[in-house]
Enzyme design. Structure first.
Site, mmCIF file in Angstrom:
data_model
loop_
_atom_site.group_PDB
_atom_site.id
_atom_site.type_symbol
_atom_site.label_atom_id
_atom_site.label_comp_id
_atom_site.label_asym_id
_atom_site.label_seq_id
_atom_site.Cartn_x
_atom_site.Cartn_y
_atom_site.Cartn_z
ATOM 1 N N ASP A 1 0.883 -1.169 -0.140
ATOM 2 C CA ASP A 1 0.032 -0.223 -0.101
ATOM 3 C C ASP A 1 0.918 1.207 0.094
ATOM 4 O O ASP A 1 2.031 1.064 0.151
ATOM 5 C CB ASP A 1 -1.124 0.274 1.180
ATOM 6 N N TYR B 1 6.374 -9.836 7.166
ATOM 7 C CA TYR B 1 6.211 -8.328 7.539
ATOM 8 C C TYR B 1 6.718 -7.950 8.840
ATOM 9 O O TYR B 1 6.482 -8.632 9.874
ATOM 10 C CB TYR B 1 4.793 -7.831 7.391
#
Length: 254
Positions: free
Chosen positions: A51, A109
């Site tokens: 994103d 992540y």
């Protein structure tokens, strides 16, 4: 021929991975570089879509091209053209049937945040500032509820195009360190895939538990799929893709 690149980028000034009409994107600058290298438009596909504002230490992408440039030299070709906030770490040839999205087995992540009485200029770019200290023991206990195969519908923002919200989380690691009169936190999440904003929502809820919220909300959210049970989505700047793992050794030893 098909080629793969391992790339790293600072996502601060990017509107995410995927090309958009209005906004600078990682895919966009890579394809601009490829046009200059190969003299024709070249579609570059990523292992996933980060994103706006999200960073990556090691992301894999692929493209097809007819070129006499040796695969390992493509890294240098791209890096001579690319802007300073994106870099090619490795380049290699891949089988024509390789798909960097479908072949991915694990993604990891890391979400970073810090607590300090005042903002820290050298942390603000890559870490979210917390309003309070967080109890990492409470966070670790709550994180165990997320490990395993679950329906993570409640941990996804609206707008997700995923066909299913079921994902498997392999591990959640939470660490804390004191540095420069501040507390710095890291939440590492490894799984077989992630929904839209999933890691940022997980981080927000774990920090909420660290501030005193009951972990029961996590249990209920997994059972009901209700997003409103969970804390707010954390800012994008604290999130970075650490690695994407494949069964095949694409780049050899790094």
């Amino acid at each position: 021929m098909k080629y793969v690149l391992a790339i790293s980028y600072d996502g601060t000034d990017f509107a995410g991975w995927q090309i958009q009409k209005n906004g600078r994107t990682v895919q966009g600058v890579l394809e601009e570089a490829a046009l200059e290298i190969f003299g024709k438009e070249t579609k570059i596909k990523g292992s996933g879509r980060t994103d706006s504002g999200v960073h990556a230490y090691f992301q894999v992408c692929e493209f097809e091209a007819e070129t006499s440039i040796p695969a390992e030299k493509l890294r240098e070709c791209f890096n001579r053209i690319l802007p300073p906030d994106v870099s090619v770490l490795k380049s290699a040839e891949a089988p024509l049937d390789f798909d960097c999205t479908r072949a991915a087995r694990k993604k990891t992540y890391c979400y970073r945040a810090y607590f300090s009485e005042y903002p820290l200029p050298l942390s603000e770019r890559y870490e979210a500032r917390l309003p309070n200290k967080a109890d990492t023991e409470r966070m670790r206990k709550a994180s165990k509820l997320l490990v395993g195969n679950h329906d993570f519908k409640a941990f996804s923002a609206t707008g997700s195009s995923a066909k299913t919200s079921e994902r498997e989380i392999y591990s959640v690691e939470i660490s804390e360190r004191e540095e420069q009169n501040a507390l710095h936190y890291e939440i590492k999440v490894c799984g077989n895939g992630f929904l839209y904003n999933m890691v940022r929502i997980i981080a927000g809820e774990l920090f909420a538990v660290g501030f005193g919220k009951s972990e029961e909300a996590i249990k209920e959210a997994l059972q009901t799929g209700k997003r409103e049970l969970l804390a707010k989505t954390m800012p994008a700047k604290g999130l970075a893709l650490l690695n994407t793992e494949y069964e095949a050794n694409l780049f050899g030893d790094i």
